[in-house]
Design a protein around this motif. Structure first.
Motif, mmCIF file in Angstrom:
data_model
loop_
_atom_site.group_PDB
_atom_site.id
_atom_site.type_symbol
_atom_site.label_atom_id
_atom_site.label_comp_id
_atom_site.label_asym_id
_atom_site.label_seq_id
_atom_site.Cartn_x
_atom_site.Cartn_y
_atom_site.Cartn_z
ATOM 1 N N VAL A 87 46.563 46.868 24.069
ATOM 2 C CA VAL A 87 45.300 47.558 24.340
ATOM 3 C C VAL A 87 44.376 47.467 23.129
ATOM 4 N N GLY A 88 44.914 47.687 21.941
ATOM 5 C CA GLY A 88 44.108 47.569 20.725
ATOM 6 C C GLY A 88 43.584 46.160 20.513
ATOM 7 N N ALA A 89 44.426 45.170 20.784
ATOM 8 C CA ALA A 89 44.002 43.774 20.618
ATOM 9 C C ALA A 89 42.875 43.431 21.590
ATOM 10 N N LEU A 90 43.013 43.844 22.844
ATOM 11 C CA LEU A 90 41.959 43.570 23.823
ATOM 12 C C LEU A 90 40.670 44.310 23.474
ATOM 13 N N ALA A 91 40.797 45.542 23.010
ATOM 14 C CA ALA A 91 39.612 46.305 22.608
ATOM 15 C C ALA A 91 38.904 45.611 21.441
ATOM 16 N N SER A 92 39.677 45.070 20.506
ATOM 17 C CA SER A 92 39.085 44.338 19.377
ATOM 18 C C SER A 92 38.361 43.081 19.845
ATOM 19 N N PRO B 26 39.044 49.157 31.564
ATOM 20 C CA PRO B 26 37.740 48.867 30.949
ATOM 21 C C PRO B 26 37.707 47.591 30.109
ATOM 22 N N LEU B 27 38.846 46.949 29.947
ATOM 23 C CA LEU B 27 38.938 45.792 29.059
ATOM 24 C C LEU B 27 38.874 44.456 29.799
ATOM 25 N N PHE B 28 38.898 44.482 31.117
ATOM 26 C CA PHE B 28 38.925 43.256 31.913
ATOM 27 C C PHE B 28 37.670 43.114 32.757
ATOM 28 N N ASP B 29 37.297 41.859 32.993
ATOM 29 C CA ASP B 29 36.163 41.548 33.862
ATOM 30 C C ASP B 29 36.608 41.113 35.254
ATOM 31 N N PHE B 30 37.801 40.519 35.345
ATOM 32 C CA PHE B 30 38.288 40.047 36.646
ATOM 33 C C PHE B 30 39.792 39.832 36.580
ATOM 34 N N THR B 31 40.369 39.677 37.753
ATOM 35 C CA THR B 31 41.772 39.297 37.854
ATOM 36 C C THR B 31 41.929 38.298 39.002
ATOM 37 N N VAL B 32 42.831 37.351 38.815
ATOM 38 C CA VAL B 32 43.194 36.402 39.855
ATOM 39 C C VAL B 32 44.706 36.519 40.018
ATOM 40 N N SER B 33 45.132 36.790 41.238
ATOM 41 C CA SER B 33 46.550 36.995 41.503
ATOM 42 C C SER B 33 47.106 35.890 42.389
ATOM 43 N N GLY B 34 48.322 35.501 42.098
ATOM 44 C CA GLY B 34 49.036 34.564 42.956
ATOM 45 C C GLY B 34 49.315 35.145 44.326
ATOM 46 N N GLU B 35 49.037 36.434 44.505
ATOM 47 C CA GLU B 35 49.185 37.085 45.799
ATOM 48 C C GLU B 35 47.872 37.120 46.579
#
Length: 198
Positions: free
Chosen positions: A66-71, A99-108
């Motif tokens: 979480v800290g790495a993504l926030a950075s 709050p740290l992601f813009d999108f997700t792509v799932s194999g499902e």
């Protein structure tokens, strides 16, 4: 056993999520539920399982993620951050990640499940989504130095992403499987740990 029987009886492949729902429904049908009641019960149980899976994901994050993504978000405000996963875990359903992601792509996802990692199709789809969200780049602009893929699975994340044009980072823990480090640009594993895996 139910899921295996369902999978072998179908003329086309279905996602693991749909397979789980159908397997649960079959158990209820065998217990005497009508097909429509069994489907409704299966959908409810599947959604409860999915909520529990997301709750567990919060507790099972790699230390420091979480800290790495926030950075990254702070230091690179124009970066588009996405998740590429073969599972149903969605970072938008994990409170510390949302709050740290813009999108997700799932194999499902319906349009992806036949092209799960390590297929290049799932990576291409993610690049197209990232480019679209950026509003200024084409997917071809993101390959190479502009696209970094971080993962914990050597063949599905590191090797496959590198083959698709990403700089790849391998997040390795003490329990990581033995394999090759080929294709990775960087690894969190020490050279001693890497040598033990080869």
């Amino acid at each position: 056993a139910e899921m295996r029987a369902i999978r072998h009886s179908l003329p086309t492949k279905i996602s693991y999520s749909e397979l789980r729902r159908q397997g649960i429904a079959k158990v209820f049908e065998r217990a005497g539920s009508t097909p429509s009641s069994a489907d409704a019960l299966a959908a409810s149980i599947f959604e409860a399982w999915l909520r529990a899976r997301h709750d567990a994901a919060e507790d099972l994050l790699f230390e420091g993620v979480v800290g790495a993504l926030a950075s990254i978000r702070s230091d690179h405000p124009d970066a588009v951050v996405g998740a590429i996963t073969n599972s149903r875990v969605n970072p938008f359903a994990v409170p510390s990640l949302a709050p740290l992601f813009d999108f997700t792509v799932s194999g499902e996802d319906a349009n992806i499940f036949l092209h799960r990692k390590p297929s290049p199709v799932i990576f291409e789809f993610a690049l197209e989504r990232a480019a679209s969200l950026s509003g200024k780049w084409a997917a071809s602009d993101l390959r190479g130095n502009s696209w970094v893929h971080v993962g914990d699975d050597l063949p599905n994340d590191v090797g496959a992403a590198a083959d698709a044009g990403a700089r790849s980072v391998w997040i390795a823990d003490d329990g990581a499987a033995v394999g090759t480090t080929e294709g990775r640009s960087y690894s969190t594993a020490t050279s001693e740990k890497q040598a033990k895996r080869l």
